[in-house]
Design an enzyme around this catalytic site. Sequence first.
Site, PDB file in Angstrom:
ATOM      1  N   SER A  47     -44.818 -18.833  64.851  1.00 41.71           N
ATOM      2  CA  SER A  47     -45.462 -17.712  64.181  1.00 41.71           C
ATOM      3  C   SER A  47     -45.288 -17.802  62.658  1.00 41.71           C
ATOM      4  O   SER A  47     -45.727 -18.776  62.047  1.00 41.71           O
ATOM      5  CB  SER A  47     -44.912 -16.398  64.742  1.00 41.71           C
ATOM      6  OG  SER A  47     -45.784 -15.324  64.460  1.00 41.71           O
ATOM      7  N   ASP A 159     -49.263 -15.890  70.089  1.00 38.84           N
ATOM      8  CA  ASP A 159     -47.976 -16.000  69.393  1.00 38.84           C
ATOM      9  C   ASP A 159     -46.909 -16.726  70.218  1.00 38.84           C
ATOM     10  O   ASP A 159     -46.638 -16.374  71.369  1.00 38.84           O
ATOM     11  CB  ASP A 159     -47.487 -14.594  69.049  1.00 38.84           C
ATOM     12  CG  ASP A 159     -46.429 -14.595  67.964  1.00 38.84           C
ATOM     13  OD1 ASP A 159     -45.360 -15.183  68.190  1.00 38.84           O
ATOM     14  OD2 ASP A 159     -46.675 -14.006  66.899  1.00 38.84           O
TER      15      ASP A 159
END
Length: 268
Positions: A47, A159
């Site tokens: 991320s 993510d």
Amino acid sequence: MENNQQKRPYKLGLALSGGGARGFAHLGVYKAMQELGIKPDIISGTSAGAIAGLIFASGHSAEDGLKFFQDRKLLDFARPLVSKTGIMTMTGMEKRLSEFIHVETFEELQIPLVVTATNMNLGIPTHFSTGKVVPCVLASCSIPIVFVPVTINHHQYSDGGVFMNLPVRPIRELCETVIGVHIDPLEPCNHIKSMVHLAERSFHMGILSNMNIDTRLCDIVIVPKHISRYSMFDLNNIEKIVDEGYRQAKIVFSRPKIMKKLNSLIIQ
């Protein structure tokens, strides 16, 4: 054990966790490393850590990374979108990041990079290290529901923090020493301020369960002390967040045992 370590291809690995805007703390940690002459041989990011990792791996300094984000707003990187799978898209980030790094593939990077994302179709973590790099980084950053998943080879990715927010495992066996930077701790909260705040805390709680495994695998762990005061989407306090990472890294690196461990890694 010593013989096994000597066979590992990399001396120093750097694992960078996710955490939204708190990821600016990675720039501060890297700044402290630069001042000491410490350069990672491989970087692993999830991320926000994937974005920071890409900046460093493409040969840019912490200062370059800060300039890239300064005076920007969320809408410079993400746009609202009418979709069944998310409310925003990161087309702005894709364009700006590509122009900034001047690199198209993992193979062109100056430092090897591993990017962790979540395959939403198969429900498994995926570690990318070859092919086009920016789509993989964007996939790793695509917080479920907030951002539309990124399609890579006919699979949808979101993510990487869903399964592995501090991606140490992908590089642990490759490195003699691993520094892990955890910028997503969860501290007690007396009052839930809003729906967004509630959603943020729920997301943090969900990913914390997978952090302990990787934290224990690190040789050195850096957790900026006051990072929880900043929101995942806070672009108004970039310098303060960078400073949190920098100050904590300086504290950790000044400890005698850690300094001794790092001495052999310092660039002459």
